[in-house]
Enzyme design. Structure first.
Site, PDB file in Angstrom:
ATOM      1  N   ASP A  48       2.008  38.910  -9.652  1.00 49.46           N
ATOM      2  CA  ASP A  48       0.892  38.093  -9.171  1.00 49.46           C
ATOM      3  C   ASP A  48      -0.438  38.569  -9.725  1.00 49.46           C
ATOM      4  O   ASP A  48      -0.816  39.725  -9.555  1.00 49.46           O
ATOM      5  CB  ASP A  48       0.857  38.119  -7.637  1.00 49.46           C
ATOM      6  CG  ASP A  48      -0.136  37.114  -7.082  1.00 49.46           C
ATOM      7  OD1 ASP A  48      -0.078  35.942  -7.488  1.00 49.46           O
ATOM      8  OD2 ASP A  48      -0.964  37.505  -6.243  1.00 49.46           O
TER       9      ASP A  48
ATOM     10  N   LYS B  80       5.863  38.097   0.219  1.00 56.85           N
ATOM     11  CA  LYS B  80       4.563  38.105  -0.426  1.00 56.85           C
ATOM     12  C   LYS B  80       3.744  39.300   0.056  1.00 56.85           C
ATOM     13  O   LYS B  80       4.215  40.126   0.845  1.00 56.85           O
ATOM     14  CB  LYS B  80       3.847  36.781  -0.168  1.00 56.85           C
ATOM     15  CG  LYS B  80       4.655  35.575  -0.653  1.00 56.85           C
ATOM     16  CD  LYS B  80       3.825  34.327  -0.775  1.00 56.85           C
ATOM     17  CE  LYS B  80       2.966  34.382  -2.015  1.00 56.85           C
ATOM     18  NZ  LYS B  80       2.213  33.116  -2.240  1.00 56.85           N
TER      19      LYS B  80
ATOM     20  N   GLU C 204       6.880  39.703  -4.209  1.00 54.24           N
ATOM     21  CA  GLU C 204       5.616  39.634  -4.943  1.00 54.24           C
ATOM     22  C   GLU C 204       5.094  41.045  -5.175  1.00 54.24           C
ATOM     23  O   GLU C 204       5.083  41.880  -4.264  1.00 54.24           O
ATOM     24  CB  GLU C 204       4.594  38.831  -4.142  1.00 54.24           C
ATOM     25  CG  GLU C 204       3.215  38.775  -4.797  1.00 54.24           C
ATOM     26  CD  GLU C 204       2.234  37.980  -3.962  1.00 54.24           C
ATOM     27  OE1 GLU C 204       2.474  36.779  -3.759  1.00 54.24           O
ATOM     28  OE2 GLU C 204       1.240  38.573  -3.496  1.00 54.24           O
TER      29      GLU C 204
ATOM     30  N   LYS D 132       2.243  24.598  -2.261  1.00 51.08           N
ATOM     31  CA  LYS D 132       0.884  24.063  -2.085  1.00 51.08           C
ATOM     32  C   LYS D 132       0.936  22.548  -2.252  1.00 51.08           C
ATOM     33  O   LYS D 132       0.533  21.987  -3.266  1.00 51.08           O
ATOM     34  CB  LYS D 132      -0.066  24.707  -3.082  1.00 51.08           C
ATOM     35  CG  LYS D 132      -0.221  26.209  -2.858  1.00 51.08           C
ATOM     36  CD  LYS D 132      -1.079  26.855  -3.924  1.00 51.08           C
ATOM     37  CE  LYS D 132      -1.168  28.366  -3.706  1.00 51.08           C
ATOM     38  NZ  LYS D 132      -1.945  29.038  -4.773  1.00 51.08           N
TER      39      LYS D 132
ATOM     40  N   ARG E 175       0.812  -1.221   0.000  1.00 51.74           N
ATOM     41  CA  ARG E 175       0.000   0.000   0.000  1.00 51.74           C
ATOM     42  C   ARG E 175       0.839   1.262   0.000  1.00 51.74           C
ATOM     43  O   ARG E 175       0.501   2.240  -0.692  1.00 51.74           O
ATOM     44  CB  ARG E 175      -0.957  -0.017   1.206  1.00 51.74           C
ATOM     45  CG  ARG E 175      -1.853   1.221   1.334  1.00 51.74           C
ATOM     46  CD  ARG E 175      -2.502   1.648   0.037  1.00 51.74           C
ATOM     47  NE  ARG E 175      -3.228   0.590  -0.638  1.00 51.74           N
ATOM     48  CZ  ARG E 175      -3.655   0.662  -1.891  1.00 51.74           C
ATOM     49  NH1 ARG E 175      -3.398   1.734  -2.621  1.00 51.74           N
ATOM     50  NH2 ARG E 175      -4.299  -0.355  -2.437  1.00 51.74           N
TER      51      ARG E 175
END
Length: 285
Positions: free
Chosen positions: A224, A169, A202, A137, A102
């Site tokens: 962005d 950011k 950013e 992410k 698995r």
């Protein structure tokens, strides 16, 4: 290994933690039903189409479970596969094969899905000079494997985590009081620590791009959620002084146009957070 985060120690630590989660004090199904002395073999069967990923990891998982297990690899990481292909066969103690099954499948199905999707997106920007980047992410505790799969699929890794690059950011900029303050504080911090880390900022509009150019002292400017027309204008404004990265709201339909603006990088979070796993199975034979 193809990336600094892919160390033998790191991979082994991941495998041991994953096995601890799944096995703990024993694979009681296999221990109960299968004689300890039984030996057998199984094949990794492909039931889908795409890019194979995780073969090297599978070998390490089997070896961690039982060093006596033998793998015959028929298809390597990065191979184009279709329904009915056999990636490898494994031979040895039946209990060990079942215990590893698995974890091997969970890793390979997920990694192959990421590699497949990455390759499909990378093909959309071929010939433009732009490189396809992943993001942070990712699935907690599985980032190493997901970023590895991006590499296998033909993408490029962005920073691995918060520790190996400074990315200022929008929230960092707002909390710091502005772009100038954020960049200045970053340089003071790095100097105090005696660290040399690349700095990316950013930006949300052309005015912020101009602010970064005025202050300087960075390595890359992220653009962005810029529309294509503004991206082209921003790239021209930056004029090659710094690397450029487009991010945010980029789709399969728009990514080619984004790449043709001249940006150096395009980051796509969907590479690791929005794709379908490849259908694989481990079958006794």
């Amino acid at each position: 290994m193809k990336a600094p985060y892919l160390t033998p120690e790191g991979i082994r630590a991941f495998i041991r933690q994953a096995l601890q989660e799944d096995v703990r004090d024993g694979d009681h199904s296999s221990l109960a039903a299968i004689p300890e002395s039984a030996t057998n073999q199984a094949k990794l069967l492909v039931k889908d189409e795409g890019v194979l990923a995780g073969v090297e990891l599978a070998w390490k998982i089997f070896h961690e479970v039982d060093p006596a297990l033998r793998l015959e690899v028929l298809l390597q990481d990065g191979a184009q596969v279709r329904y009915g292909d056999v990636a490898f066969t494994v031979h040895g103690k039946a209990q060990s094969i079942l215990t590893a099954e698995r974890l091997v499948l969970n890793c390979m199905q997920r990694m192959s899905g990421i590699a497949t999707y990455t390759q499909s997106i990378a093909k959309l920007i071929e010939g433009t000079g732009a490189k396809l980047l992943d993001t942070r992410k990712t699935t907690p505790n599985f980032r190493m494997m997901e970023k590895w799969a991006v590499l296998i699929g033909g993408g490029t890794n962005h920073r691995f985590g918060l520790f190996d690059m400074v990315m200022l950011k929008d929230n960092h900029v707002d909390y710091a009081g502005g772009i100038k303050q954020a960049i200045k504080a970053t340089h003071e911090y790095l100097q105090k620590l005696g660290r040399q880390l690349k700095i990316e900022v950013e930006t949300r509009n052309l005015d912020e791009v101009r602010q970064v150019l005025e202050v300087g002292g960075v390595d890359r400017i992220m653009l962005d959620n810029f529309k294509v027309e503004l991206l082209r204008e921003a790239v021209e404004l930056i004029g090659g002084k710094y690397e450029t990265e487009a991010s945010g709201g980029i789709t399969e339909e728009t990514i080619r146009a984004v790449a043709e603006t001249g940006v150096n990088y395009i980051s796509v979070g969907a590479l690791t957070h929005s794709n379908r796993s490849l259908d694989l199975s481990l079958k006794a034979f």
